[in-house]
Design an enzyme around this catalytic site. Structure first.
Site, short mmCIF file in Angstrom:
data_model
loop_
_atom_site.label_atom_id
_atom_site.label_comp_id
_atom_site.label_asym_id
_atom_site.label_seq_id
_atom_site.Cartn_x
_atom_site.Cartn_y
_atom_site.Cartn_z
N SER A 1 0.86 -1.19 0.00
CA SER A 1 0.00 0.00 0.00
C SER A 1 0.89 1.23 0.00
O SER A 1 2.00 1.21 0.56
CB SER A 1 -0.89 0.02 1.24
OG SER A 1 -1.55 1.27 1.38
N TYR B 1 -1.85 -0.72 10.35
CA TYR B 1 -2.00 -1.06 8.93
C TYR B 1 -0.76 -0.63 8.16
O TYR B 1 -0.19 -1.40 7.38
CB TYR B 1 -3.24 -0.39 8.36
CG TYR B 1 -3.41 -0.63 6.87
CD1 TYR B 1 -3.96 -1.81 6.39
CD2 TYR B 1 -3.00 0.33 5.94
CE1 TYR B 1 -4.09 -2.04 5.03
CE2 TYR B 1 -3.13 0.11 4.58
CZ TYR B 1 -3.68 -1.07 4.13
OH TYR B 1 -3.81 -1.29 2.78
N LYS C 1 2.04 -2.95 6.03
CA LYS C 1 2.35 -2.80 4.61
C LYS C 1 3.81 -2.43 4.40
O LYS C 1 4.42 -2.83 3.39
CB LYS C 1 1.42 -1.76 3.98
CG LYS C 1 -0.04 -2.22 3.92
CD LYS C 1 -0.19 -3.54 3.16
CE LYS C 1 -1.62 -3.95 2.95
NZ LYS C 1 -1.75 -5.19 2.15
#
Length: 253
Positions: free
Chosen positions: A143, A156, A160
Site C-alpha cells: 500500500s 496497517y 504494509k
C-alpha cells in the site's frame, strides 16, 4: 499469442475487488487462474465470470493467515497444472482511523496475520516449486500507506511497510533462481475495503477526504491495480525485481 497462454496464476483475495479484476485480466490473457479466497461464494462468482467469457479458472478456498491451508492449496495447484508461474499475494485487510493507543489486540493480530504472514506463507509455499522450475514471479500487494502513512492507521501502515521489505528481501534471495519478486502500492481503491478505511463516516464524504490528498483527484480503480500486476508478471518486466509500482495518483510523492 496471449501473454499468459498455458501459464498458471494463483491470486489470493480474488473473490472481489483488485483480486477479481486481476483474475479476469490474467484469464483474458490466457492464464489458468486459481481464484483463492477465504469465502467460497465470491470465489465461485469470479470463476463463473471467467468461464462464461471463455477463460479457465478454478476456485480455492483458504485463509491466507493459516500456513497449512495456503500450503495445501499451492501443493494442489502444482499437482494439477505441473507449474505455478505467478503467485499474486493480494489478500489483505484494512482498518478505519483509530488512535494507536486504542488499537485492539484482536485487530492487530488480524492485520499482522493477513497482511504480513499471508504474504510470507504464500511465498514459502510456492518458492520450492519456482526453484524447481528456475522461473516464476511473486507479486505482493502492499500500500502507499506503507510508504506515506495517514493519522490513525499505524498498525496497517506498519504491516504494509513490512510487506514492502519482505518483498525486497525475497527479491535478493531468489534472484539467483530466476524468480522475480515485485509489488504494488495502491492508494485508496474503489473496492469493498475502502469502506473499512472510511469507517463510520458517510461514504461519499469519507471518500472525499481520501481524494483530497491524491494529486490526480480520484481514488484508484481495481483495474488500475490489475493492469500493473499483469505488467509485473509479464516478460515485459523481465528485468524488474524488488521494485514496486505506486498506483497512487501522486499520493506518495
Amino acid at each position: 499469442m496471449k501473454k499468459f497462454e498455458g501459464k498458471t496464476v494463483v491470486i489470493t483475495g480474488a473473490g472481489s475487488g483488485m483480486g477479481r479484476a486481476s483474475a479476469l485480466l490474467f484469464a483474458k490473457e490466457g492464464a489458468n487462474v486459481v481464484v483463492a479466497d477465504i469465502n467460497k461464494e465470491p470465489a465461485l462468482e469470479t470463476v463463473d465470470l471467467i468461464v462464461s467469457n471463455g477463460g479457465n479458472a478454478i476456485e480455492a478456498v483458504c485463509n491466507v493467515a493459516i500456513k497449512d491451508e495456503v500450503t495445501a492449496i499451492i501443493d494442489r495447484v502444482y499437482e494439477k497444472y505441473g507449474s505455478i508461474d505467478v503467485l499474486f499475494n493480494n489478500a489483505g485487510v484494512g482498518m478505519p482511523a483509530i488512535k494507536t493507543e486504542e488499537v485492539s489486540e484482536e485487530l492487530t493480530n488480524l492485520i499482522v496475520d493477513v497482511n504480513i504472514k499471508g504474504v510470507l506463507w504464500g511465498s514459502q509455499a510456492v518458492i520450492p516449486y519456482m526453484k524447481k522450475q528456475s522461473t516464476g514471479v511473486i507479486i505482493n500487494t502492499a500500500s502507499i500507506m506503507g510508504v506515506r502513512t495517514r493519522p490513525g492507521h499505524s498498525i496497517y501502515s506498519a504491516s504494509k511497510a513490512a510487506a514492502i521489505m519482505l518483498t525486497k528481501s525475497l527479491a535478493l534471495e531468489l534472484a539467483e533462481y530466476g524468480i522475480r519478486v515485485v509489488g504494488i502500492n495502491p492508494v485508496a481503491t474503489e473496492t469493498g475495503m475502502l469502506k473499512a478505511f472510511i469507517g463510520d463516516q458517510e461514504y461519499e464524504s469519507g471518500k472525499g477526504k481520501f481524494i483530497s490528498s491524491i494529486p490526480l483527484g480520484r481514488v484508484a480503480a481495481a483495474d488500475d491495480v490489475a493492469k500493473a500486476a499483469l505488467y509485473l508478471a509479464s516478460d515485459d518486466a523481465s528485468m524488474v525485481t524488488g521494485s514496486f509500482i505506486d498506483i497512487d495518483g501522486g499520493r506518495g510523492v
